[in-house]
Design an enzyme around this catalytic site. Structure first.
Site, PDB file in Angstrom:
ATOM      1  N   HIS A 177       0.808  -1.212   0.000  1.00 21.28           N
ATOM      2  CA  HIS A 177       0.000   0.000   0.000  1.00 21.28           C
ATOM      3  C   HIS A 177       0.845   1.268   0.000  1.00 21.28           C
ATOM      4  CE1 HIS A 177      -2.742  -3.195   1.259  1.00 21.28           C
ATOM      5  NE2 HIS A 177      -3.594  -2.522   0.531  1.00 21.28           N
TER       6      HIS A 177
ATOM      7  N   ARG B 106     -12.124   3.193  -6.686  1.00 22.04           N
ATOM      8  CA  ARG B 106     -12.203   2.464  -5.426  1.00 22.04           C
ATOM      9  C   ARG B 106     -13.125   3.229  -4.474  1.00 22.04           C
ATOM     10  NH1 ARG B 106      -6.469   2.864  -6.483  1.00 22.04           N
ATOM     11  NH2 ARG B 106      -5.586   0.889  -7.213  1.00 22.04           N
TER      12      ARG B 106
ATOM     13  N   ARG C  56     -15.978   0.225  -8.615  1.00 20.50           N
ATOM     14  CA  ARG C  56     -15.859  -1.023  -7.860  1.00 20.50           C
ATOM     15  C   ARG C  56     -16.612  -0.895  -6.542  1.00 20.50           C
ATOM     16  NH1 ARG C  56     -10.020  -3.085  -5.949  1.00 20.50           N
ATOM     17  NH2 ARG C  56     -10.383  -1.548  -4.305  1.00 20.50           N
TER      18      ARG C  56
ATOM     19  N   GLU D  93      -9.135 -11.837  -8.853  1.00 16.89           N
ATOM     20  CA  GLU D  93      -8.008 -11.689  -7.930  1.00 16.89           C
ATOM     21  C   GLU D  93      -7.649 -13.001  -7.253  1.00 16.89           C
ATOM     22  OE1 GLU D  93      -8.690  -7.651  -5.692  1.00 16.89           O
ATOM     23  OE2 GLU D  93     -10.625  -8.568  -6.157  1.00 16.89           O
TER      24      GLU D  93
ATOM     25  N   ASN E  83      -2.520  -6.945  -8.410  1.00 19.92           N
ATOM     26  CA  ASN E  83      -1.828  -6.865  -7.115  1.00 19.92           C
ATOM     27  C   ASN E  83      -2.170  -8.056  -6.220  1.00 19.92           C
ATOM     28  OD1 ASN E  83      -0.946  -4.399  -8.046  1.00 19.92           O
ATOM     29  ND2 ASN E  83      -2.314  -3.193  -6.775  1.00 19.92           N
ATOM     30  N   ASP E  84      -3.467  -8.279  -6.014  1.00 26.32           N
ATOM     31  CA  ASP E  84      -3.864  -9.393  -5.147  1.00 26.32           C
ATOM     32  C   ASP E  84      -3.694 -10.742  -5.832  1.00 26.32           C
ATOM     33  OD1 ASP E  84      -4.404  -8.259  -2.714  1.00 26.32           O
ATOM     34  OD2 ASP E  84      -6.490  -7.794  -3.189  1.00 26.32           O
TER      35      ASP E  84
ATOM     36  N   ARG F 233       2.396  -9.155   0.347  1.00 20.11           N
ATOM     37  CA  ARG F 233       3.134  -8.138  -0.407  1.00 20.11           C
ATOM     38  C   ARG F 233       3.648  -7.008   0.479  1.00 20.11           C
ATOM     39  NH1 ARG F 233      -1.298  -4.432  -2.827  1.00 20.11           N
ATOM     40  NH2 ARG F 233      -3.255  -5.363  -2.157  1.00 20.11           N
TER      41      ARG F 233
ATOM     42  N   CYS G 136      -6.016  -4.236 -14.165  1.00 21.34           N
ATOM     43  CA  CYS G 136      -5.856  -3.141 -13.207  1.00 21.34           C
ATOM     44  C   CYS G 136      -4.685  -3.473 -12.291  1.00 21.34           C
ATOM     45  CB  CYS G 136      -7.116  -2.970 -12.363  1.00 21.34           C
ATOM     46  SG  CYS G 136      -8.614  -2.681 -13.313  1.00 21.34           S
TER      47      CYS G 136
END
Length: 585
Positions: free
Chosen positions: A192, A299, A335, A434, A457-458, A468, A505
């Site tokens: 993050h 988001r 989302r 994801e 990312n996930d 991560r 994404c």
């Protein structure tokens, strides 16, 4: 001079003085003071409270101006806590009766509150300890800053943030014209802190061991966000060399923004859509400024995380409409809430989980809070009349979940029809891939949805079974492992065969080397932080599909991350040398 090697998480060069924002909530050794010093220490504590309150007043004004009044509510509550009579009395009692300094008094007070709150059964009240911790942190920072006469940082001077990690309360204070860089002990390339830094275009390095032991506020630092290097107290020659590199980097980055009005078309004529990720209206405006084709991922968590209570339907409609009308071409993929893991809101309660990132989060919450989620869907459908809007459901795992979400969407539309409330009837809906289970069985999901978004990312984190944000294993989340490209190939082939649009994404699409491989796999739509769209467009303009397909054919035969990384690094250097300066490899 001391050089440290960490993880390169956001490219660029920064040369500035360090500013530690998470000082001294660690440590338990009490610092005693003489009886004669007690009055001065009480006055010092009062002065720190006053300065912290003034800081919060400025933050409240800024958030209210740049976001909205509701988003500033949490900082209003922190402002009240600073002057809370019980908290102040407890700290002052420790100073008077135990002869400790104000910092030690605050630490002890926080520890006492944490013990007390841990016994409270009500989830909402128990979670208020986070507010007390934030306020205590702010007061300690004021006290320590005031203790440092050698601190030569000026108010308008660029700084490098130094911290164990980046907290939400700290992130809100970031201003891209003042924060020149970020260095943290924890976090990886898709963590993050990394996402925050890249979204703001700030050079950043993470995973620096013993950072807080070695760096104090006022130290001169150099950050090389491409190589993952941090130099502490460089000599004049090293400083001069890095300042020159910094100017060259900024000049190149600024020059690329001039391509904003050029279409992203490959040399052999294939159009690539470059969309932007957004958390706020400011991000949507930035997307327009860099020539994005739309918002590929809005988001919605920020709308909730910035409220002290549940935002009602009308508040949400207003927030989503604001984003839609600000977005490039009024085009937005919204989302639904992705809460859980590290993102909690007190009004949904809280419970301990051994592994929250694989626990009860995101759309899995809909089973217990269907009305809560239905209100959000109503708001999105109503706001969708103001633009070209799609709804995206995150963290999908099974076909049963998709069918349940589809029914929830249709039931919401029926309610709006019965109430004669205008809404966008034909709003497309899709799911975010994801979870590996959803990726493997994507053929079962495609009949139920209009489009697919891949949350890289996930997805990478779950494929590699590595946190991560954990510096000890974050290297496993690098987007170069052969398994990642094999599973992406499967997803894209299934979507192509069903003629379902697919967007990637996440931070993977913002890296020129990965963009080359992803284009070769057949992805034609990407969503990334606005700051990286000019670089991505430059890469598209220089890369033919023939070259991209040739690269992915070779990559799919490779057996190691190192092979893939080196291959892509070399190909990018040959195809578009200038963007190698702007990438982290």
């Amino acid at each position: 001079m001391d050089m440290k090697k960490g993880i390169a998480i956001s490219p660029g060069i920064a040369v500035a003085r360090a500013y530690r924002i998470d000082q001294a909530l660690t440590g338990t050794t009490g610092e005693k003071i003489e009886t004669s010093m007690v009055p001065a220490e009480l006055a010092r504590f009062d002065h720190a409270c006053e300065r912290a309150a003034q800081d919060l007043d400025r933050i409240i004004q800024r958030v209210a101006r740049e976001v909205d009044q509701d988003s500033a509510r949490i900082f209003h509550s922190h402002r009240l806590l600073i002057r809370d009579p019980a908290l102040n009395a407890k700290v002052k009692s420790l100073i008077i009766h135990q002869h400790v300094n104000a910092v030690t008094g605050l630490r002890q007070t926080l520890q006492d509150y944490e013990k007390l709150f841990s016994k409270i059964e009500d989830d909402y009240l128990r979670e208020r300890i986070a507010d007390i911790r934030d306020v205590t942190h702010r007061l300690v920072a004021q006290l320590i800053s005031a203790q440092k006469p050698e601190n030569v940082i000026k108010e308008d001077e660029s700084i490098i943030i130094v911290a164990q990690e980046i907290l939400p309360s700290q992130a809100v204070m970031f201003n891209r014209f003042q924060v020149g860089g970020i260095v943290t002990e924890s976090g990886g390339t898709t963590g993050h802190a990394a996402i925050l830094a890249r979204s703001m275009g700030i050079p950043a390095v993470s995973g620096i061991q013993d950072l807080l032991q070695d760096v104090k506020t006022g130290d001169l630092l150099v950050i090389d966000g491409r190589e993952g290097l941090v130099v502490l107290n460089p000599g004049p020659e090293v400083e001069s060399a890095y300042r020159k590199m910094q100017r060259e980097y900024v000049n190149l980055r600024d020059a690329l923004v001039e391509n904003r009005d050029i279409e992203a078309i490959t040399p052999d004529g294939e159009k690539i859509e470059l969309l932007a990720n957004a958390n706020t209206v400011l991000d949507a405006a930035a997307a327009t400024g860099v020539g994005a084709a739309g918002i590929g991922l809005f988001r919605t968590e920020f709308v909730y995380l910035s409220h002290s209570s549940v935002p009602n339907e009308e508040e949400q409609v207003a927030a989503y409409r604001n984003i839609i009308e600000t977005a490039p071409h009024n085009r937005v993929i919204i989302r639904t809430l992705d809460l859980g893991g590290d993102k909690q809101v007190p009004y949904l309660g809280s419970h301990h989980e051994a592994n929250p990132f694989m626990g009860w989060r995101s759309i899995r919450l809909t089973t217990q809070y269907p009305e809560f989620f239905q209100t959000q869907i109503r708001a999105i459908l109503r706001a969708a009349v103001f633009g070209k809007v799609s709804i995206l459901f995150p963290m999908v795992t099974t076909l049963e979940e998709v069918i349940r979400l589809s029914r929830l969407l249709e039931n919401t539309k029926m309610d709006l029809r019965r109430q004669n409330i205008p809404f966008a009837e034909n709003t497309p809906f899709g799911v975010m891939i994801e979870v590996p289970a959803a990726a493997i069985c994507i053929d079962q999901l495609l009949d139920e949805v209009d489009f697919i978004s891949i949350g890289s990312n996930d997805l990478i984190q779950y494929i590699m079974a590595a946190d991560r944000d954990n510096p000890k294993v974050a290297h496993l989340c690098e987007p170069f492992h052969p398994s990642i490209y094999r599973i992406l190939k499967h997803i894209i082939q299934e979507c192509t065969s069903r003629q379902k649009p697919v967007t990637l994404c996440g931070e993977m699409s913002a890296r020129p080397a990965c963009l080359l491989a992803l284009m070769g796999l057949g992805i034609r739509r990407f969503s990334m932080s606005p700051a990286f769209i000019p670089t991505a467009k430059e890469m598209v303009l220089a890369t033919s599909l023939t070259e991209a397909k040739r690269s992915i054919e070779q990559i799919l035969k490779m057996k190691s991350s190192q092979e893939i990384r080196e291959h892509l690094k070399n190909r990018v250097r040959q195809l578009c040398p200038k963007v190698t300066t702007l990438d982290t490899l």
